[in-house]
Design a protein around this motif. Sequence first.
Motif, PDB file in Angstrom:
ATOM      1  N   CYS A  96      48.466  43.413  31.760  1.00 40.98           N
ATOM      2  CA  CYS A  96      49.534  42.521  32.242  1.00 40.98           C
ATOM      3  C   CYS A  96      49.401  42.227  33.738  1.00 40.98           C
ATOM      4  N   GLN A  97      48.195  42.253  34.258  1.00 43.46           N
ATOM      5  CA  GLN A  97      47.995  42.022  35.691  1.00 43.46           C
ATOM      6  C   GLN A  97      48.283  40.589  36.097  1.00 43.46           C
ATOM      7  N   HIS A  98      48.605  40.456  37.368  1.00 43.33           N
ATOM      8  CA  HIS A  98      48.674  39.119  37.957  1.00 43.33           C
ATOM      9  C   HIS A  98      47.258  38.696  38.338  1.00 43.33           C
ATOM     10  N   PRO A  99      46.981  37.422  38.286  1.00 44.99           N
ATOM     11  CA  PRO A  99      45.644  36.956  38.671  1.00 44.99           C
ATOM     12  C   PRO A  99      45.342  37.295  40.135  1.00 44.99           C
ATOM     13  N   ARG A 100      44.066  37.422  40.456  1.00 49.04           N
ATOM     14  CA  ARG A 100      43.685  37.713  41.843  1.00 49.04           C
ATOM     15  C   ARG A 100      43.320  36.454  42.606  1.00 49.04           C
ATOM     16  N   CYS A 101      43.484  35.298  41.997  1.00 48.97           N
ATOM     17  CA  CYS A 101      43.167  34.032  42.678  1.00 48.97           C
ATOM     18  C   CYS A 101      43.653  34.059  44.119  1.00 48.97           C
TER      19      CYS A 101
END
Lengths: 324, 712, 209
Positions: A115-120
């Motif tokens: 469920c991570q947030h993107p690293r963009c």
Amino acid sequence: MNAFEYAQPATLDEAQALLTSASGPVAVLAGGTDLLTAMKQGIVNPARVVSLKSIEELRGIEVSSDAVRIGAMTTLSELAAHPDVARLYPCLVTAIKGIGSPQIANMGTVGGDLCQHPRCWYYRNGFGLFGMNNGASLVLEGDNRYHAIFGNDGPAKFVNVSSLAPGLIALDATFNVRGADKQMRDIPAADFFKTPSAPEESLTSLAAGEVLTHITIPAAQTRNATYEVRERHGLDWPLVTASVAYTDAGGSAQNVRVVLGHVAPTPWVVDAAAKTLEGKAIDEAAAAACGTSAVADAKPLSMNGYKVQLAKVAVKRALLAAAG
Amino acid sequence: MAKNAWPSADKRSLIGKRISRLDGPVKSTGRAKYAYDISRPGMIYARLLWAPYGSAKVVSIDTSAATQIKGVVGAWPEMKDGDEVRFAGQVVASLAATSEEIAHEALKSIKVVYEVQTPQMNDVLLEKAETKEQRDEIPDAATVDKTFNEAEVKIEGHYGAAAITHCCMEAHGQVAEYRDNAMYIWPSTQNVSAYAAGLADAAGMPASQIHVDCQYMGGGFGSKFDSDQWGAICTRIAKETGKPVKLMLERDHELMAAGARPSAFANVRAGASKDGRITVWDSTAWGSGGMGGSRALGVPYIFGNIPNIRRVSRSVRTNRGSQRPWRAPGHPQSCLVTMAALEDLAAAAGVDSLEFFLKNLDYTERPDVYREELRIAADLIGYKDKAHPRGDSTPGPLKRGLGISLHTWGGAGHKSESTVTINPDGSASVNIGTQDLGSGTRTVVGIVVAETLGLPLENVQVNIGRNEYPASGASGGSTTVGGVSTSTRDAATAALNALFEKVAPALGVGADQLEAWQGSIHVVGDASKSMPWVKACSLLGQIPVTGKGSKPASDGTQLDNSGVGGVQMADVTVDIETGRVTINEFVAVQDCGLIVDLKTAESQVYGAMIMGVTYALYEESIYDPVTGRMLNADMEFYKLAGLADVGTLKVHMMTGPGYDERGVIGLGEPPVISPGAAISNAVANACGVRVPTIPLTPNRVLAALEQGGKLA
Amino acid sequence: MPFRKKPEEPSGLSRRGFLKTVGAGTVAGGLIGESATPPRASAQAPALAGPGPIPLELNINGKVEKVSVEPRVTLLDTLRNHLDLTGSKKVCDRGTCGACTVLLDNKPIYSCSMLAVEAQGHAVQTIESLGTPEQLSAIQAAFVEHDAQQCGFCTPGFVVACTAFVHDHPNATLEDVRAGLGGNLCRCGTYHGVTEAVLQVVKTGKGGA
């Protein structure tokens, strides 16, 4: 990070009550390696944080004759160290070892990884999930060397960075989810991840108040492997990963699954390429052909064409690794 | 009389030995207190708001809402309405609060309105870049053109190094405390003695009332010479609020505003005879160090005596934080461009690279040193067995290759003053306003005093890091070891001679007949006459003796020197399907005159090689072309090499006759110069194509392979 | 067979929503002898704590430390700003560089990526518990011997990570060292010394010290 109220309930009931009763934004805290960073960066600003760390039923690994059931709060270290997981699912162990940092593996949880947030870097620098500035995509105009080469037709150009998701999809895992009404439902791993078409849309199939509680993986003996390409040899985000799984039927492959990571806003399933291997022996030529087929539909952005090559090679090498 | 000269090899107990750094135990146990660790009663935390655009005009700054927040002590605009923002990371406002957390959150309540402009971010494409100065050296264009056109072997290539940043582990910053009409500063600095001068205005008092204390600092690499705007802001807030203030930059700000090594790019034409004798160099080079542009590259590096040279240089202005000196300013970039082009020339001629460099050493300033170092490096890396013509023909995706590079540096000592005191109880101390960046300066100073007085190292109290001590230069450009060892030797000799004056009558000889050696004072040439150190010191009576020393030394003796050569060779594997580079072995051979502490000297070389692997393979400052924001101002995408990335390292220091008698020479810069070039050459040797720009990341390696028709 | 015991029936205490205390007594022996069984900290905070400062009892280096911090304060900032345990360094503050590494129930973690409130009921060991300048641990002595430190700012985090590594890998090879210490970064370039130091401790079998 902004101030928030905090709770560390001991049961799912309590946790879900805390999640649904909040009047402001609420965040679920698992291992913390992603959430705390996102909060410090100001991209997630919860008024309430609910930690799942004390909920014992979310931890641990149960092995039965037909399935392995993994609690969402099981740490990545615990998962990689489990003998049955190591025996049955080398594709997951490789992905965890590939993270390169014992500290991350000791803190990070299975659920948190998924469920991570993107690293963009546009997202992390405050330009929103889609990296927009004055109505234009900074990702398209700017530096997109780490962005998506698949599934990037819409506004989402970021990549899903879960270490485990490609492997779990390849293994036909099921995500067990508990609703605010205490009802459980099952989501096939491949259906869990969503590409948002608007910034407020969710990246997963979880509904409000729902908690990912377990991952269930069939215990069937498959050949499976993950191959990851990173710039560095230690702690680093992969550029591309490929996870594959198939049943070895007397030297020919059946039920082949090929899933790419870090190439699209979701884990990227390449079923068409996988089908080319059905009934065949996995050798260098077959694996290479599958790799080529897997990237046939890639649509690289201005600076990430090299990821097409990496995806092609990762598929080939993952298949050869699985074949042993 | 003790002589102000380095002892001969047979009289060295400590100098040149492998001695553990004095502060190793406090560092490895976490007891060393850095600026970031200083805590003072009632201390508040200051934070800076920085502009998020590369180019903008400040329309208004409103701090009023922030000052209303509970826990906020004050908020201050640091720019005026109408001021120009010239890089993302420029300080716009400051704020202080009772906790780090409150300060961080309250910063968001400072409202700044910008009129955003289009930043100039391009430094790669010269034709589209905003060039500033033009520094061209074209002595004889016609001959250069003619020589190139007629050369038996010629290459035309493009080479480059992306901009990087210093990324010190300890951020820039300081703690300031105003009390008793004086200002006390705990900074993270490379420049203890001069640090206060930059704060006098902010403190509203002369530098003489500003006390600076920096016992440990977490890395500088050239970026921490000044007290900087944030030092002044911190000092001003301490004065204004009357509270101790800690202001350390946050990591993102640190990376975008507190460090920068300029980018460098060059188009090179070079020619040689078919047996590998260089005949001509013709280059157009450019680069950007942000707002201030960039200095011209010193190419051809080392091989400055190539007969026909044309050098065109352009400085490019970009809206980035201004460059700061980065370990051996200009050298790593110049070295890369030169060694890569020459290695391409060797490959074009079909001449082995080692043979090619050997054949052209007379175009350098120290051919004999390089020849010897090349021989040693080749042995260490197994050159004969591993060398092959460009392009590893082994089947499969893994290609192995070797690369060579040569470098030079000055390294003469900076100005320095020092005092050494011998006490009646036999103890000794040294006071010197220098700093230890991790290079081992504290240990070097102690060794010099102990060696001079004939004492064990632990008997010497080394006092550094305060501006109350005799002034010593900033630690930059490999100037420290030559400076502090000269002034300290000078001071210790003076103190010892004062002691000899007291001891001589007791031993019945003149002071000029005494020497200090292994805990005793001896009569030279008469083994029967000596006095233990402690007894000798008791003759001082009530009053210690203090010797003063300086660099240049008081009697004019030169104890340091300048000018070193080094050679590095890299052995790499390139996966030509993924573009990933792996260091197998990496060898450095380095001279630096008389080595004071072999252990910390070798550490400097190992460290420089590792830093070199980082800039050769991984790190670069990545900026958004639209907003001007640094996109990777963190440590996950601003990539430092990790322990698994550096391969097996071998260091060989050139010591002994021919080197020792030159005196002490600095070592911080030279070994960090060659890694980019050596690794780039090894990659070219492995995969058969030149990857033009470092860092040699998979995207760049694959692009070069594709362009060279070698993509698997 | 389940890897872990089935969770016990929640106590009345936790049913009422009190913070669950994970018994530190269940933790295996500490890497450093004296903190093998750290005192149990009570954690009687209400179901919802904060956003203002809340009282915490933390097991730090075998002692119960009482602090009052907001829930948003990280373990790292609590150690550094409230307990003056400044050996754990703040560098990236984003769970990447390892300078803040501490042991949590004997496992290395990034203290910048954990809230102090989460550390309740766990045994935290910082660099300050692993030896003194006068009495260095085996790893620290090897760091000094092999000059595995320059500026020294990453060093405490490295020492903590290496301490856990040699404890868990008493027969580590060079390849194990390279694979197992990827969670710490250094700018001065001390990896050669760190590698040598760890291999020496492994060779002499003093990793448990």
